[in-house]
Design a protein around this motif. Structure first.
Motif, PDB file in Angstrom:
ATOM      1  N   GLU A 217       4.282  12.217  -9.086  1.00 61.05           N
ATOM      2  CA  GLU A 217       2.962  12.796  -9.330  1.00 61.05           C
ATOM      3  C   GLU A 217       2.031  11.776  -9.967  1.00 61.05           C
ATOM      4  OE1 GLU A 217       3.379  16.327 -11.652  1.00 61.05           O
ATOM      5  OE2 GLU A 217       3.826  17.585  -9.909  1.00 61.05           O
ATOM      6  N   THR A 218       2.511  11.109 -11.016  1.00 63.37           N
ATOM      7  CA  THR A 218       1.666  10.156 -11.737  1.00 63.37           C
ATOM      8  C   THR A 218       1.784   8.744 -11.186  1.00 63.37           C
ATOM      9  OG1 THR A 218       3.397   9.637 -13.356  1.00 63.37           O
ATOM     10  CG2 THR A 218       1.948  11.522 -13.830  1.00 63.37           C
ATOM     11  N   ARG A 219       2.789   8.512 -10.329  1.00 66.00           N
ATOM     12  CA  ARG A 219       3.079   7.196  -9.748  1.00 66.00           C
ATOM     13  C   ARG A 219       3.519   6.181 -10.806  1.00 66.00           C
ATOM     14  NH1 ARG A 219       4.515   7.231  -4.938  1.00 66.00           N
ATOM     15  NH2 ARG A 219       3.774   5.109  -4.535  1.00 66.00           N
ATOM     16  N   GLU A 220       4.039   6.667 -11.938  1.00 66.23           N
ATOM     17  CA  GLU A 220       4.568   5.758 -12.952  1.00 66.23           C
ATOM     18  C   GLU A 220       5.775   5.012 -12.391  1.00 66.23           C
ATOM     19  OE1 GLU A 220       4.510   7.402 -17.197  1.00 66.23           O
ATOM     20  OE2 GLU A 220       4.243   9.198 -15.973  1.00 66.23           O
ATOM     21  N   THR A 221       5.788   3.712 -12.604  1.00 66.27           N
ATOM     22  CA  THR A 221       6.791   2.845 -11.994  1.00 66.27           C
ATOM     23  C   THR A 221       7.460   1.982 -13.045  1.00 66.27           C
ATOM     24  OG1 THR A 221       5.516   2.793  -9.941  1.00 66.27           O
ATOM     25  CG2 THR A 221       7.150   1.048 -10.249  1.00 66.27           C
ATOM     26  N   ILE A 222       8.776   1.838 -12.914  1.00 66.33           N
ATOM     27  CA  ILE A 222       9.551   0.987 -13.807  1.00 66.33           C
ATOM     28  C   ILE A 222       9.933  -0.282 -13.051  1.00 66.33           C
ATOM     29  CG2 ILE A 222      11.670   0.773 -15.171  1.00 66.33           C
ATOM     30  CD1 ILE A 222      11.648   3.842 -15.422  1.00 66.33           C
ATOM     31  N   PHE A 223       9.629  -1.434 -13.625  1.00 69.30           N
ATOM     32  CA  PHE A 223       9.966  -2.724 -13.030  1.00 69.30           C
ATOM     33  C   PHE A 223      11.122  -3.338 -13.801  1.00 69.30           C
ATOM     34  CE2 PHE A 223       5.717  -1.859 -11.682  1.00 69.30           C
ATOM     35  CZ  PHE A 223       5.641  -2.392 -10.407  1.00 69.30           C
ATOM     36  N   SER A 224      12.090  -3.890 -13.064  1.00 66.48           N
ATOM     37  CA  SER A 224      13.301  -4.421 -13.682  1.00 66.48           C
ATOM     38  C   SER A 224      13.637  -5.789 -13.123  1.00 66.48           C
ATOM     39  CB  SER A 224      14.486  -3.475 -13.444  1.00 66.48           C
ATOM     40  OG  SER A 224      14.192  -2.156 -13.871  1.00 66.48           O
ATOM     41  N   THR A 225      14.379  -6.542 -13.931  1.00 63.52           N
ATOM     42  CA  THR A 225      14.821  -7.866 -13.515  1.00 63.52           C
ATOM     43  C   THR A 225      16.294  -7.876 -13.139  1.00 63.52           C
ATOM     44  OG1 THR A 225      13.188  -8.864 -14.985  1.00 63.52           O
ATOM     45  CG2 THR A 225      14.952 -10.293 -14.230  1.00 63.52           C
TER      46      THR A 225
ATOM     47  N   GLN B  30       0.829  -1.205   0.000  1.00 67.11           N
ATOM     48  CA  GLN B  30       0.000   0.000   0.000  1.00 67.11           C
ATOM     49  C   GLN B  30       0.861   1.251   0.000  1.00 67.11           C
ATOM     50  OE1 GLN B  30      -3.871   0.001   0.569  1.00 67.11           O
ATOM     51  NE2 GLN B  30      -3.251   1.788  -0.608  1.00 67.11           N
ATOM     52  N   LYS B  31       1.959   1.221   0.740  1.00 72.06           N
ATOM     53  CA  LYS B  31       2.803   2.404   0.880  1.00 72.06           C
ATOM     54  C   LYS B  31       3.769   2.566  -0.286  1.00 72.06           C
ATOM     55  CE  LYS B  31       3.324   5.719   3.965  1.00 72.06           C
ATOM     56  NZ  LYS B  31       2.190   6.533   4.413  1.00 72.06           N
ATOM     57  N   GLU B  32       4.188   1.469  -0.885  1.00 72.59           N
ATOM     58  CA  GLU B  32       5.227   1.516  -1.908  1.00 72.59           C
ATOM     59  C   GLU B  32       4.685   1.676  -3.328  1.00 72.59           C
ATOM     60  OE1 GLU B  32       8.325   1.804  -2.128  1.00 72.59           O
ATOM     61  OE2 GLU B  32       9.445   0.767  -0.565  1.00 72.59           O
ATOM     62  N   ALA B  33       3.439   1.337  -3.562  1.00 74.62           N
ATOM     63  CA  ALA B  33       2.951   1.255  -4.938  1.00 74.62           C
ATOM     64  C   ALA B  33       1.772   2.172  -5.200  1.00 74.62           C
ATOM     65  CB  ALA B  33       2.544  -0.189  -5.253  1.00 74.62           C
ATOM     66  N   GLY B  34       1.619   2.572  -6.473  1.00 77.10           N
ATOM     67  CA  GLY B  34       0.393   3.178  -6.921  1.00 77.10           C
ATOM     68  C   GLY B  34      -0.626   2.078  -7.166  1.00 77.10           C
ATOM     69  N   PRO B  35      -1.921   2.389  -7.099  1.00 77.55           N
ATOM     70  CA  PRO B  35      -2.945   1.348  -7.217  1.00 77.55           C
ATOM     71  C   PRO B  35      -2.810   0.459  -8.447  1.00 77.55           C
ATOM     72  CG  PRO B  35      -3.927   3.427  -6.543  1.00 77.55           C
ATOM     73  CD  PRO B  35      -2.499   3.726  -6.875  1.00 77.55           C
ATOM     74  N   ASN B  36      -2.324   1.006  -9.552  1.00 78.45           N
ATOM     75  CA  ASN B  36      -2.197   0.210 -10.771  1.00 78.45           C
ATOM     76  C   ASN B  36      -1.060  -0.802 -10.701  1.00 78.45           C
ATOM     77  OD1 ASN B  36      -4.333   1.589 -11.978  1.00 78.45           O
ATOM     78  ND2 ASN B  36      -2.991   3.122 -12.889  1.00 78.45           N
ATOM     79  N   ASP B  37      -0.189  -0.650  -9.721  1.00 74.89           N
ATOM     80  CA  ASP B  37       1.005  -1.495  -9.653  1.00 74.89           C
ATOM     81  C   ASP B  37       1.037  -2.403  -8.428  1.00 74.89           C
ATOM     82  OD1 ASP B  37       2.298  -0.522 -12.014  1.00 74.89           O
ATOM     83  OD2 ASP B  37       2.769   1.328 -10.922  1.00 74.89           O
ATOM     84  N   PHE B  38      -0.027  -2.445  -7.662  1.00 79.40           N
ATOM     85  CA  PHE B  38      -0.021  -3.239  -6.438  1.00 79.40           C
ATOM     86  C   PHE B  38       0.409  -4.691  -6.683  1.00 79.40           C
ATOM     87  CE2 PHE B  38      -3.328  -0.708  -3.729  1.00 79.40           C
ATOM     88  CZ  PHE B  38      -2.378   0.278  -3.534  1.00 79.40           C
ATOM     89  N   PHE B  39      -0.135  -5.309  -7.710  1.00 82.89           N
ATOM     90  CA  PHE B  39       0.094  -6.738  -7.905  1.00 82.89           C
ATOM     91  C   PHE B  39       1.513  -7.017  -8.410  1.00 82.89           C
ATOM     92  CE2 PHE B  39      -4.409  -6.044  -7.837  1.00 82.89           C
ATOM     93  CZ  PHE B  39      -4.909  -7.131  -7.125  1.00 82.89           C
TER      94      PHE B  39
END
Length: 300
Positions: free
Chosen positions: A269-277, A169-178
């Protein structure tokens, strides 16, 4: 909710964020022209979306719009702020809420719980006049238990589920929770992440008492005396760092499929998140985040 001590700018921003008015300026410019300056009472108000600035202001100044004994608690609010919200929206003094909350054992929480953090379910509540501080808090705790039950969480798994859900909840924007849930799940797998350390800035910040930010300093991340420092201490944090809602709980239980080991929310602001391996991919994402932060220092 209008909170005690908020300025006209704070209220204008809240209205814009919740789509009550078209923009911050649409309300704040009107507010600055009012004479005498309006006086707002703390508490919950019933408004509509897509109102004009004039209509929104009139509604906030209309006593009939003030919802007595009503409190809105949003997802991710930390316990200390929940108590403040309850006090502002009801006739219960803050000191009584703090005293009641300190008696953690009286609320039926898991044995690991040292505070009510994580178990104060975010929702809109209406309380009858004269309700005790303990009973008001128990209503929130019971609502969280009900949310866990509906999600299929057995009582013996309540603690671990809430700890992870609060982190998500604290680390992610709602679109990225999963997807964020998957990162933390992958970091508990020694075959993928041998250190076992979650490396969450949000947990470190919580342990320092900075509950409204997720950024940290090198010194804070190196401080082993902070029990919430997941850069030092392996595994999930020692306790919840927020009060999560239904979606975060669902994400904790059902992470997305993916190989990700890193993520960075590069646009605050937009909570855009980059996921990396890989670490190299993550470093490139961090550079992008640092550049954005340099241009937007108010988020530091």
């Amino acid at each position: 909710m209008i909170h005690d001590g908020e300025t006209g700018q704070d209220i204008a921003q809240a209205l814009a964020d919740q789509d009550v008015v078209k923009s911050f300026d649409a309300f704040y410019d009107l507010l600055r022209k009012e004479s005498p300056a309006p006086v707002f009472q703390p508490g919950a108000y019933q408004l509509s979306t897509k109102m004009s600035g004039r209509a929104a202001l009139d509604r906030l100044l209309d006593p009939a719009s003030h919802l007595n004994q009503t409190v809105l608690i949003t997802e991710g609010t930390v316990a200390v702020d929940v108590l403040q919200l309850l006090s502002e929206g009801t006739d219960i003094p803050l000191a009584e809420l703090q005293t009641a909350a300190a008696d953690v054992a009286s609320f039926g929480l898991p044995a690991e719980a040292k505070t009510l953090e994580g178990f104060l379910f975010p929702d809109t509540y209406s309380f009858p006049p004269g309700l005790s501080a303990h009973d008001a808090l128990q209503k929130l705790v019971d609502s969280q238990f009900q949310a866990l039950d509906r999600a299929g969480v057995a009582p013996e798994r309540r603690w671990s589920t809430i700890v992870l859900a609060a982190l998500i909840q604290k680390e992610a924007g709602p679109n990225d929770f999963f997807k964020v849930s998957r990162v933390f799940h992958n970091r508990t797998d020694p075959a993928q992440w041998d250190s076992g350390r979650m490396q969450s800035d949000a947990t470190v910040a919580y342990g320092t008492g900075k509950t409204h930010v997720v950024t940290t300093t090198d010194a804070e991340r190196a401080d082993a005396s902070n029990p919430y420092n997941t850069y030092i201490h392996p595994g999930l944090p020692v306790g919840p760092i927020s009060n999560p809602g239904r979606v975060a709980i669902d994400a904790a239980l059902h992470p997305a499929d993916g190989p990700w080991l890193y993520f960075v929310t590069w646009n605050q602001e937009t909570r855009e998140t980059i996921f990396s391996t890989t670490a190299d991919e993550h470093e490139a994402a961090v550079v992008k985040w640092q550049a954005w932060m340099k241009e937007n220092p108010e988020y530091g």
